[in-house]
Design an enzyme around this catalytic site. Sequence first.
Site, PDB file in Angstrom:
ATOM      1  N   GLU A  26       0.849  -1.194   0.000  1.00  0.00           N
ATOM      2  CA  GLU A  26       0.000   0.000   0.000  1.00  0.00           C
ATOM      3  C   GLU A  26       0.887   1.249   0.000  1.00  0.00           C
ATOM      4  OE1 GLU A  26      -2.918  -0.020   3.133  1.00  0.00           O
ATOM      5  OE2 GLU A  26      -3.617   2.017   2.666  1.00  0.00           O
ATOM      6  N   ASN A 171     -12.186  -0.665  -0.830  1.00  0.00           N
ATOM      7  CA  ASN A 171     -11.519  -1.238   0.328  1.00  0.00           C
ATOM      8  C   ASN A 171     -12.290  -0.909   1.600  1.00  0.00           C
ATOM      9  OD1 ASN A 171      -9.014  -2.315   1.786  1.00  0.00           O
ATOM     10  ND2 ASN A 171      -9.219  -0.276   2.692  1.00  0.00           N
ATOM     11  N   GLU A 172     -12.597  -1.915   2.388  1.00  0.00           N
ATOM     12  CA  GLU A 172     -13.186  -1.743   3.736  1.00  0.00           C
ATOM     13  C   GLU A 172     -14.232  -0.629   3.774  1.00  0.00           C
ATOM     14  OE1 GLU A 172     -10.070  -1.515   6.721  1.00  0.00           O
ATOM     15  OE2 GLU A 172      -9.529  -3.605   6.372  1.00  0.00           O
ATOM     16  N   TYR A 243      -6.977  -8.678  11.512  1.00  0.00           N
ATOM     17  CA  TYR A 243      -5.633  -8.648  12.114  1.00  0.00           C
ATOM     18  C   TYR A 243      -5.735  -9.197  13.526  1.00  0.00           C
ATOM     19  CZ  TYR A 243      -4.363  -5.709   8.154  1.00  0.00           C
ATOM     20  OH  TYR A 243      -4.130  -5.235   6.886  1.00  0.00           O
ATOM     21  N   GLU A 291      -6.617  -9.291   3.482  1.00  0.00           N
ATOM     22  CA  GLU A 291      -5.755  -8.655   4.494  1.00  0.00           C
ATOM     23  C   GLU A 291      -5.776  -9.540   5.724  1.00  0.00           C
ATOM     24  OE1 GLU A 291      -5.933  -4.466   5.459  1.00  0.00           O
ATOM     25  OE2 GLU A 291      -6.658  -3.996   3.437  1.00  0.00           O
ATOM     26  N   GLN A 348       1.391  -6.603   5.430  1.00  0.00           N
ATOM     27  CA  GLN A 348       1.711  -6.314   4.056  1.00  0.00           C
ATOM     28  C   GLN A 348       3.042  -6.980   3.718  1.00  0.00           C
ATOM     29  OE1 GLN A 348       0.945  -2.173   2.994  1.00  0.00           O
ATOM     30  NE2 GLN A 348      -0.969  -2.131   4.127  1.00  0.00           N
TER      31      GLN A 348
END
Length: 493
Positions: A26, A171-172, A243, A291, A348
């Site tokens: 990113e 994204n999100e 995460y 992710e 990432q």
Amino acid sequence: MKAKILADRNKAIGPISERIYGSFIEHLGRAVYGGIYEPGHETADDMGFRQDVMKMIRELKVPIVRYPGGNFVSGYNWEDGTGPKEKRPKRMELAWMSVETNEVGIDEFQEWAKRAGTDVMMAVNLGTRGPEEARNLVEYCNSTTDTYYANLRRKNGFEEPFNIKVWCLGNEMDGPWQIGHKTAYEYARTACETAKVMKWVDPSIELVACGSSNVTMPTWGEWERTVLRECYNHVDYLSLHNYYGNRDNDTPAYLGQSLDMDRFITVTAGICDEIREELKSDKTLNLSFDEWNVWFHSNEQDKEIPKWQIAPPLLEDAYNLEDALVVGCLLITLLRHCDRVKMACLAQLVNVIAPIMTENGGKAWAQTIFYPFLDASVNGRGTALHTEVSCESYAAGDKDAIPYVESILVDNEDGTLTLFAVNRSLEDSCELELQLEGYEGFRPVQHRVLTGKDLKAVNTASDPEAVKPCELPVKEGAITLPAASWNMIRFSR
Ligand code: AHR
């Protein structure tokens, strides 16, 4: 401690898509600038790409890299990163409160990807922009027509199309932190109309719709249902993000967090199937866990970083041994769901919550999490088998029964077998009894292990090999997983 592992050649979960070993770059912190790109670095190539970093990425055999965000994409004008560099604007980048110079954009990134031996997974901005800019970008990247955006690519020096196959629809978009955050229905309509025009420009592309940003989102479940009711027939994958972290410094509980990933995947796949039935569709929608990683170490230090810098050192988690064990458990979980999870991105790749760290103008080194990812990506290709593990379990955190051993067997394409296993016990080694039905004559030929006395040990620029794997001697019928270890055991005839 003892554990029995049973796998049967005739009981396969399914083929493993190599794309589950994807990753993510990113425009955030030092991922691009100082990570993959640093003109002036002693290893930089003619385009300014760091060769020391590229060599490590090639070693990881990453098949696909998501780009350019992440939260960044929701405020991004892709045109800023194309054409002559001296004309590109510097922008206030609102997702990470940084300055974006646009020295790197899709023109450079697609070339970097070729040199790194990987494909691009491109995300489009559905935060501040919409179908128009997305379809223009598909034309710029993939079209061979004599039309404006394809000709703009040619004018910028690229006669041949970039042929980007996989595209993320934003994204999100469920997250209030997102630039242009939307309700499920607002996103669903935009994603559906964007998907249609993108596929009209290039019918061969594969599209990923945004699922939930993490399993604790209050809209989880309803978000997926609403989005899929509008988009099911226009998209190929639904995304999941999550995460993990040892926020309470409770290692036994932390090591059990892969069970949360397991449940997240199972329930999300169930929702996709529920909508398939509702719509009477024949299509099974696959999942893109695009992710996933450990992310928590840098949360406090990031609050001190001043705004509006170019490439500030954001999200630079220094990973320790226990993080590597969690990443190992998460990899095994993804493999266990390889019948549904057809893409995944370790988020990432460089500097930003990453397996590879660099110093500006200096070294590059492997973090602890590099090693389980390397083993799985290199040797976890082929067919995953249902792997029954009988072992003791323990209670920790919010869970009553976390098995001490997490494991999966892969029948590799080259006729060998690879067993991945994590021993979660912090005190006891574990003796394995293996029953591999249909694999008579197979013997262990390699046992590579990542372990150590200090669960908090990390690799640094000055001590880059504090935590690294070692080879254990192999003896048939006597495989032992050391306490607190990631293991890769290879078998051949
Ligand atoms: O990977 C870091 C950030 O985490 C991404 O930009 C965003 O999509 C997620 O919240």
